[in-house]
Design an enzyme around this catalytic site. Structure first.
Site, PDB file in Angstrom:
ATOM      1  N   SER A 144       2.448   8.544  -9.031  1.00 25.98           N
ATOM      2  CA  SER A 144       3.811   8.550  -9.561  1.00 25.98           C
ATOM      3  C   SER A 144       4.775   9.277  -8.626  1.00 25.98           C
ATOM      4  CB  SER A 144       3.827   9.208 -10.941  1.00 25.98           C
ATOM      5  OG  SER A 144       3.092   8.438 -11.874  1.00 25.98           O
TER       6      SER A 144
ATOM      7  N   GLN B  20       4.006  -9.445 -47.368  1.00 23.62           N
ATOM      8  CA  GLN B  20       5.232  -8.858 -46.845  1.00 23.62           C
ATOM      9  C   GLN B  20       4.977  -7.985 -45.621  1.00 23.62           C
ATOM     10  OE1 GLN B  20       7.469  -5.613 -48.920  1.00 23.62           O
ATOM     11  NE2 GLN B  20       9.074  -7.167 -49.109  1.00 23.62           N
TER      12      GLN B  20
ATOM     13  N   TRP C 254      -5.666   2.544  -5.467  1.00 25.54           N
ATOM     14  CA  TRP C 254      -5.046   1.716  -6.507  1.00 25.54           C
ATOM     15  C   TRP C 254      -4.188   0.614  -5.885  1.00 25.54           C
ATOM     16  CZ3 TRP C 254      -8.182   4.264  -9.262  1.00 25.54           C
ATOM     17  CH2 TRP C 254      -8.187   5.662  -9.308  1.00 25.54           C
TER      18      TRP C 254
ATOM     19  N   GLU D 175       3.739   0.461 -10.405  1.00 29.33           N
ATOM     20  CA  GLU D 175       5.140   0.357  -9.961  1.00 29.33           C
ATOM     21  C   GLU D 175       6.031   1.360 -10.695  1.00 29.33           C
ATOM     22  OE1 GLU D 175       6.842  -3.504  -9.225  1.00 29.33           O
ATOM     23  OE2 GLU D 175       4.840  -4.406  -9.077  1.00 29.33           O
TER      24      GLU D 175
ATOM     25  N   PRO E  92      -4.567   8.776  -3.565  1.00 27.73           N
ATOM     26  CA  PRO E  92      -5.301   9.543  -4.576  1.00 27.73           C
ATOM     27  C   PRO E  92      -4.494  10.708  -5.142  1.00 27.73           C
ATOM     28  CG  PRO E  92      -6.743   9.016  -2.752  1.00 27.73           C
ATOM     29  CD  PRO E  92      -5.362   8.585  -2.346  1.00 27.73           C
ATOM     30  N   GLY E  93      -3.659  11.338  -4.303  1.00 26.78           N
ATOM     31  CA  GLY E  93      -2.863  12.463  -4.770  1.00 26.78           C
ATOM     32  C   GLY E  93      -1.381  12.190  -4.844  1.00 26.78           C
TER      33      GLY E  93
ATOM     34  N   ALA F 218       0.832  -1.205   0.000  1.00 23.65           N
ATOM     35  CA  ALA F 218       0.000   0.000   0.000  1.00 23.65           C
ATOM     36  C   ALA F 218       0.867   1.255   0.000  1.00 23.65           C
ATOM     37  CB  ALA F 218      -0.941  -0.010   1.199  1.00 23.65           C
TER      38      ALA F 218
ATOM     39  N   SER G 220       5.696   4.720 -17.146  1.00 23.37           N
ATOM     40  CA  SER G 220       6.813   4.787 -18.095  1.00 23.37           C
ATOM     41  C   SER G 220       7.556   6.114 -17.989  1.00 23.37           C
ATOM     42  CB  SER G 220       6.289   4.592 -19.529  1.00 23.37           C
ATOM     43  OG  SER G 220       5.811   3.280 -19.712  1.00 23.37           O
TER      44      SER G 220
END
Length: 386
Positions: free
Chosen positions: A124, A268, A149, A353, A120-121, A116, A356
């Site tokens: 990333s 091709q 999440w 995790e 929410p804020g 965990a 990108s």
């Protein structure tokens, strides 16, 4: 699966895992309810001895397990990975009492773990988390705030929770082991695109003490990053497993499908697309193996390699699965088709995790901090000055 850099025993073990996933795990996965913890599946992973290997094997073995399971049963792969992600902090940073209480139950599939970190804020930007640990006497705190999440929430039996103990950015975070039955802890499931369980948690003055701390007070960010450095390459392995499944399905389909007076593979444009799919899949696989090996050898550039592996593999899997859907046509969009399933599964790993964009930031930061880069910059400045 190519055996480059792998021992014959490792290659054989991967083949065995694919068979186990197809014959014993996939039927259990099909009986599960999307968005809910599939406890019979978790228990079977325990009976097969796969969960115990989360704590006795290195990063490369973890990657090989995740890649092999993902090829035949993504649900089993995810169930295994979530057990590892949630319980690794206990294994690596827990006290003897914490490890004795939880790790045997995780290993046999009797207890479900969760990691965990996100809020929410603060997704990333993990250092910006705001779940507060307010002092409540000597070596005691009350957790108040939200997590969001969180995989396996709200059905996990315990959570590795990261909370703010001081206002010092990343250095003011502490990791706590919080059993699900603590008073004040509640949660709700979220209806997500991916089929595995994800939820939100609410902490209303949840009591924790020094006995619940993982690692050191105010050093929880080290616990989080140490866990992610191990699991990021294996997220790449999950992606590689999905990419290989999509590639193999495409090879079979384009070899059988009649089109324009021949087989689809004779066009091709189709052949070039399939070649690109294979090229990218093998490149991602090799980078995942390299990152995992670097972790196992204690290399200093693990954060950069882990970020590179996760980034390349997840972006590659998105391309390969999307290309496979395109070459299969409308049949791949039908509910229940392998590629319809992979298309829903493949999107999330580019976000969780560390998205990108976060991985690119880590790579750039590590590159500029490397001694070789510093020396090169100094050399350039010297030449420009002269």
């Amino acid at each position: 699966m190519p055996a480059f850099s792998l021992e014959p025993s490792q290659t054989a073990r991967c083949a065995e895992l694919r068979t186990l996933a197809a014959e014993r795990l996939h039927p259990l996965a099909e009986k599960g309810e999307p968005g809910r913890v599939n406890r019979p599946l978790v228990a079977e992973l325990g009976r097969l001895g796969l969960l115990e290997r989360l704590f006795t094997s290195g990063a490369l073995d973890l990657c090989l397990m995740r890649e092999s399971l993902a090829y035949a049963c993504t649900e089993a792969e995810t169930a295994l990975a979530l057990q590892g992600l949630g319980a690794h902090p206990v294994h690596a940073y827990g006290t003897p009492a914490q490890r004795e209480r939880w790790l045997p139950a995780v290993s046999d599939g009797g207890a479900v773990a969760a990691f965990a970190l996100s809020e929410p804020g603060a997704g990333s930007d993990a250092a910006a988390l705001s779940l507060s640990a307010v002092p409540d006497g000597p070596s005691r705190w009350r957790l108040t705030g939200e997590k969001c999440w969180i995989s396996n929430a709200p059905e996990a039996d315990f959570y590795t929770v990261f909370a703010r103990t001081t206002q010092a950015g990343a250095r003011g975070v502490t990791a706590f082991l919080v059993p699900a039955d603590r008073p004040g802890l509640s949660g709700t499931g979220l209806d997500m695109l991916s089929p595995h369980p994800i939820g939100a948690l609410a902490f209303d003055a949840v009591p924790v003490s020094a006995d619940d701390v993982l690692g050191e007070v105010d050093r929880g960010f080290r616990v989080a990053m140490g866990t992610l450095n191990l699991f990021r390459p294996s997220v790449g392995a999950f992606a590689v497993g999905m990419a290989q499944a999509a590639l193999d399905a495409t090879l079979a389909h384009t070899s059988r499908r009649d089109a324009f007076g021949g087989k689809l593979r004779d066009l091709q444009s189709v052949g070039h697309t399939v070649a690109e799919m294979a090229l990218r899949t093998d490149a991602a696989r090799l980078m995942v193996y390299a990152a995992a090996t670097a972790y196992d050898e204690g290399a200093p550039d693990v954060p950069k390699r882990a970020a590179m592996a996760k980034l390349l593999a997840t972006e590659t899997a998105q391309y390969v699965v999307d290309s496979a859907v395109q070459l299969h046509g409308a049949r791949a969009l039908r509910r229940g088709h392998l590629l319809e399933h992979l298309y829903r599964e493949v999107r999330a790993p580019r976000i969780y995790e560390g998205a990108s964009e976060v991985q690119r930031g880590i790579i750039a930061k590590e590159l500029y901090a490397e001694p070789a880069t510093v020396k090169a910059l100094e050399a350039v400045e010297t030449m420009e000055a002269s």
